[in-house]
Design a protein around this motif. Structure first.
Motif, PDB file in Angstrom:
ATOM      1  N   PRO A   1      46.541  21.733  38.233  1.00  0.00           N
ATOM      2  CA  PRO A   1      45.975  23.054  37.963  1.00  0.00           C
ATOM      3  C   PRO A   1      45.902  23.311  36.466  1.00  0.00           C
ATOM      4  N   HIS A   2      44.910  24.093  36.077  1.00  0.00           N
ATOM      5  CA  HIS A   2      44.660  24.425  34.677  1.00  0.00           C
ATOM      6  C   HIS A   2      45.119  25.869  34.515  1.00  0.00           C
ATOM      7  N   ARG A   3      46.375  26.064  34.121  1.00  0.00           N
ATOM      8  CA  ARG A   3      46.965  27.400  34.139  1.00  0.00           C
ATOM      9  C   ARG A   3      47.669  27.710  32.836  1.00  0.00           C
ATOM     10  N   GLN A   4      47.804  29.012  32.572  1.00  0.00           N
ATOM     11  CA  GLN A   4      48.520  29.411  31.367  1.00  0.00           C
ATOM     12  C   GLN A   4      50.009  29.232  31.583  1.00  0.00           C
ATOM     13  N   THR A   5      50.716  28.904  30.518  1.00  0.00           N
ATOM     14  CA  THR A   5      52.145  28.625  30.629  1.00  0.00           C
ATOM     15  C   THR A   5      52.995  29.674  29.939  1.00  0.00           C
ATOM     16  N   ASP A   6      52.392  30.707  29.383  1.00  0.00           N
ATOM     17  CA  ASP A   6      53.157  31.818  28.823  1.00  0.00           C
ATOM     18  C   ASP A   6      52.397  33.124  29.106  1.00  0.00           C
ATOM     19  N   GLN A   7      52.901  34.244  28.597  1.00  0.00           N
ATOM     20  CA  GLN A   7      52.332  35.571  28.829  1.00  0.00           C
ATOM     21  C   GLN A   7      52.166  35.841  30.326  1.00  0.00           C
ATOM     22  N   HIS A   8      53.122  35.380  31.122  1.00  0.00           N
ATOM     23  CA  HIS A   8      53.039  35.622  32.562  1.00  0.00           C
ATOM     24  C   HIS A   8      53.150  37.116  32.825  1.00  0.00           C
ATOM     25  N   ASN A   9      52.349  37.606  33.746  1.00  0.00           N
ATOM     26  CA  ASN A   9      52.379  39.029  34.053  1.00  0.00           C
ATOM     27  C   ASN A   9      53.357  39.298  35.183  1.00  0.00           C
ATOM     28  N   ASP A  10      53.506  40.560  35.513  1.00  0.00           N
ATOM     29  CA  ASP A  10      54.491  40.921  36.526  1.00  0.00           C
ATOM     30  C   ASP A  10      53.878  40.906  37.922  1.00  0.00           C
ATOM     31  N   THR A  11      54.748  41.012  38.908  1.00  0.00           N
ATOM     32  CA  THR A  11      54.324  40.956  40.304  1.00  0.00           C
ATOM     33  C   THR A  11      53.385  42.095  40.666  1.00  0.00           C
ATOM     34  N   VAL A  12      53.657  43.270  40.122  1.00  0.00           N
ATOM     35  CA  VAL A  12      52.817  44.434  40.428  1.00  0.00           C
ATOM     36  C   VAL A  12      51.373  44.170  40.016  1.00  0.00           C
TER      37      VAL A  12
ATOM     38  N   ARG B   1      49.903  41.244  39.548  1.00  0.00           N
ATOM     39  CA  ARG B   1      49.327  40.190  40.392  1.00  0.00           C
ATOM     40  C   ARG B   1      48.893  40.757  41.740  1.00  0.00           C
ATOM     41  N   ASN B   2      49.719  41.638  42.294  1.00  0.00           N
ATOM     42  CA  ASN B   2      49.363  42.244  43.575  1.00  0.00           C
ATOM     43  C   ASN B   2      48.109  43.106  43.459  1.00  0.00           C
ATOM     44  N   GLU B   3      47.962  43.787  42.327  1.00  0.00           N
ATOM     45  CA  GLU B   3      46.764  44.599  42.109  1.00  0.00           C
ATOM     46  C   GLU B   3      45.522  43.718  42.057  1.00  0.00           C
ATOM     47  N   GLU B   4      45.634  42.607  41.360  1.00  0.00           N
ATOM     48  CA  GLU B   4      44.499  41.678  41.300  1.00  0.00           C
ATOM     49  C   GLU B   4      44.107  41.193  42.689  1.00  0.00           C
ATOM     50  N   ARG B   5      45.115  40.784  43.446  1.00  0.00           N
ATOM     51  CA  ARG B   5      44.831  40.290  44.794  1.00  0.00           C
ATOM     52  C   ARG B   5      44.198  41.376  45.659  1.00  0.00           C
ATOM     53  N   LYS B   6      44.702  42.612  45.533  1.00  0.00           N
ATOM     54  CA  LYS B   6      44.180  43.705  46.356  1.00  0.00           C
ATOM     55  C   LYS B   6      42.719  43.988  46.056  1.00  0.00           C
TER      56      LYS B   6
ATOM     57  N   ARG C   1      47.706  42.060  30.918  1.00  0.00           N
ATOM     58  CA  ARG C   1      49.048  42.490  30.526  1.00  0.00           C
ATOM     59  C   ARG C   1      49.247  43.993  30.684  1.00  0.00           C
ATOM     60  N   THR C   2      48.158  44.721  30.791  1.00  0.00           N
ATOM     61  CA  THR C   2      48.223  46.181  30.904  1.00  0.00           C
ATOM     62  C   THR C   2      47.209  46.654  31.939  1.00  0.00           C
ATOM     63  N   LYS C   3      47.286  47.940  32.291  1.00  0.00           N
ATOM     64  CA  LYS C   3      46.314  48.496  33.232  1.00  0.00           C
ATOM     65  C   LYS C   3      44.909  48.454  32.651  1.00  0.00           C
ATOM     66  N   LYS C   4      44.783  48.666  31.333  1.00  0.00           N
ATOM     67  CA  LYS C   4      43.482  48.628  30.698  1.00  0.00           C
ATOM     68  C   LYS C   4      42.880  47.221  30.789  1.00  0.00           C
ATOM     69  N   GLU C   5      43.718  46.217  30.564  1.00  0.00           N
ATOM     70  CA  GLU C   5      43.237  44.838  30.676  1.00  0.00           C
ATOM     71  C   GLU C   5      42.901  44.492  32.128  1.00  0.00           C
ATOM     72  N   LEU C   6      43.627  45.104  33.060  1.00  0.00           N
ATOM     73  CA  LEU C   6      43.335  44.879  34.468  1.00  0.00           C
ATOM     74  C   LEU C   6      41.935  45.398  34.806  1.00  0.00           C
TER      75      LEU C   6
END
Length: 511
Positions: free
Chosen positions: A369-380, A382-387, A489-494
């Motif tokens: 997989p081609h994934r980022q290895t830092d700046q991981h976001n939180d579970t909340v 990630r759940n918003e993205e999935r929703k 990283r933030t709601k605005k970025e989301l």
């Protein structure tokens, strides 16, 4: 009546014969001039060796304490194995006792020392253990009556009949040998113990543990066919030569019989023993570690740490990802995109995006997989993205659906529902997939138009997959706009990530 036990010692390829005396001292008897081969056993070798040793003991050196212990016989002409020979083992598998011995073969190349590392084969997924009493044939045997069988036995030892259950039981052909003969699948030893010293071979306790937990505990009295019957039966179907090994079957408690099944993995330690015969100990090692060496294995571990992707974490999977990695291009080079801007199918939805603040994340240098290895976001987040990816399919059921990703087999993704209505320049190569979220870090892979992908890269919100736009074979390629969007990283970025996803939907659904 022999009072010595046989063993072999030394580095692989340079093994020497040794003996253990009645007082437990290990002697080097290489000066005798013979290894424990077919010719040795065929010419009454044990008696000759003991007589020679008694006359030359003072000239024989003691074996250094830390010497590697090898298999107790040199490579035999064959290793014959018996299946389903313990009543409790048959019961744990839900079967019925066989009317005559189940016979299969293990390759002699599988033989190794009793304390050597055991290599889990490439692409193995169901590696199992089996403690077994082993017979060592003492002289040529063909059509031997059971009541004469003990005269044909040089001695007894321990064998761990390692097995790859998927290969043994699930592969086409129904041939057990496939799962029984990999390198290191037959640790043999440490000692060949003569019948005079072994005790009744049909009444010996035997055991095996994994990581200190006892898994097998039984007695050879539970065998359906005893030692004499086994040698007699095997000799009806093939000629047994001196030094040949017969593995007499395993008791209950194998990994396959656990509920759920419990298979071996790298790092597991297997210990086993049989009354009067000694014990063995092996550590299971990954074939990748064994074949690649320590440095490359660290690279493999870094790849595995990224989580599941489109390739299994096997030797072949790693080799594939390294081969693909050689084709990785600069993820910020928009020159290839510019060749496609304004061409058929291209759309421009993201006229402008605000500049992303802060440094770009570090991206793992693996194609899959081609994934980022830092700046991981939180579970909340990630759940918003999935929703909102799921909700896109819910609110537009006529053109979108949410199902298992084509690119990453352990992930769900958003798809064009009917590829006949999607962007005709994309559907043959994207299989109608639009986007998926990486559950490990919240970054997203999606397919954007060349125009929109350029905007995203230049404004700092993502980067091209290193293989974007490349053709691997007819019908196998990645779209030019296959891009990674960094995890918000933030709601605005989301919200900006959501805006980019909407652009991807429009592009993929635009006929």
């Amino acid at each position: 009546m022999a009072t010595i036990k046989l063993f072999r010692f030394g580095d692989v390829g340079s093994e020497k014969p040794g003996i253990v005396t009645a007082d437990g001292i290990h002697f080097d008897v290489s000066a005798f001039g013979e290894d424990y081969t077919e010719n040795f056993f065929a010419t009454n070798g044990i008696a000759r060796l003991e007589k020679w040793f008694n006359a030359n003991r003072s000239q024989c050196a003691k074996v250094p304490d830390r010497s590697r212990i090898a298999s107790c016989v040199a490579r035999p002409s064959k290793i014959v194995a018996i299946g389903l020979n313990y009543r409790e083992h048959v019961r744990e598998g839900g079967g019925t006792a066989p009317a005559e011995p189940v016979i299969f073969m293990k390759a002699s190349t599988a033989m190794t020392g009793p304390y050597d590392n055991v290599i889990i084969p490439r692409n193995s997924v169901k590696m199992d253990y089996e403690v077994e009493l082993a017979i060592v044939v003492g002289k040529r045997a063909s059509y031997v009556p059971a009541d004469s069988a003990m005269r044909y036995i040089a001695g007894f030892t321990i064998i761990n009949d390692y097995s790859e259950r998927e290969w043994q039981l699930e592969r086409p052909g129904g041939q057990w040998d496939k799962g029984k003969s990999a390198d290191t699948f037959a640790p043999l030893g440490p000692y060949l113990v003569t019948p005079a010293q072994s005790g009744d071979p049909n009444h010996l306790s035997l055991w095996l543990s994994v990581n200190g937990k006892k898994m097998q505990q039984a007695n050879t009295a539970d065998m359906i066919f005893n030692v004499e019957r086994l040698l007699s039966e095997v000799s009806k179907f093939m000629t047994l030569l001196p030094g040949d090994v017969i593995a007499t079957g395993t008791p209950s408690g194998v990994g396959l019989g656990q509920k759920p099944p419990l298979y071996l993995k790298p790092g597991d330690v297997v210990e086993l023993g049989i009354e009067n015969l000694g014990s063995q100990k092996q550590t299971l090692v990954s074939p990748i570690q064994y074949y690649l060496g320590d440095d490359a294995y660290k690279d493999y571990q870094a790849w595995v740490a990224l989580g599941v992707g489109g390739l299994p974490h096997t030797f072949d999977g790693y080799q594939t990802v390294k081969r693909l990695g050689k084709n990785m291009k600069n993820p910020f080079d928009v020159a290839n995109l510019e060749r496609h801007i304004g061409k058929a199918g291209d759309v421009s939805t993201l006229k402008r995006l605000p500049k992303r603040k802060g440094p770009r994340p570090t991206i793992a240098p693996f194609a899959i997989p081609h994934r980022q290895t830092d700046q991981h976001n939180d579970t909340v987040t990630r759940n918003e993205e999935r929703k909102w990816i799921e909700s896109a399919a819910i609110h537009q059921p006529e053109r979108l659906t949410y199902k298992r990703s084509f690119f990453e087999k352990h992930n769900d993704a958003l798809f064009v529902k009917d590829s006949l209505t999607g962007n005709h320049t994309l559907m043959p190569i994207t299989h109608a997939e639009i986007a998926h979220v990486h559950p490990s870090d919240g970054s997203m892979h999606m397919i954007l138009s060349p125009s929109d992908a350029k905007v995203v890269i230049e404004s700092g919100w993502g980067e091209l997959h290193g293989l974007a736009g490349q053709v691997f074979a007819p019908g196998r390629e990645l779209a030019p706009g296959y891009i990674m969007i960094y995890s918000p990283r933030t709601k605005k970025e989301l919200e900006i990530a959501k805006q980019i996803l909407e652009a991807a939907i429009r592009y993929n659904c635009n006929p």
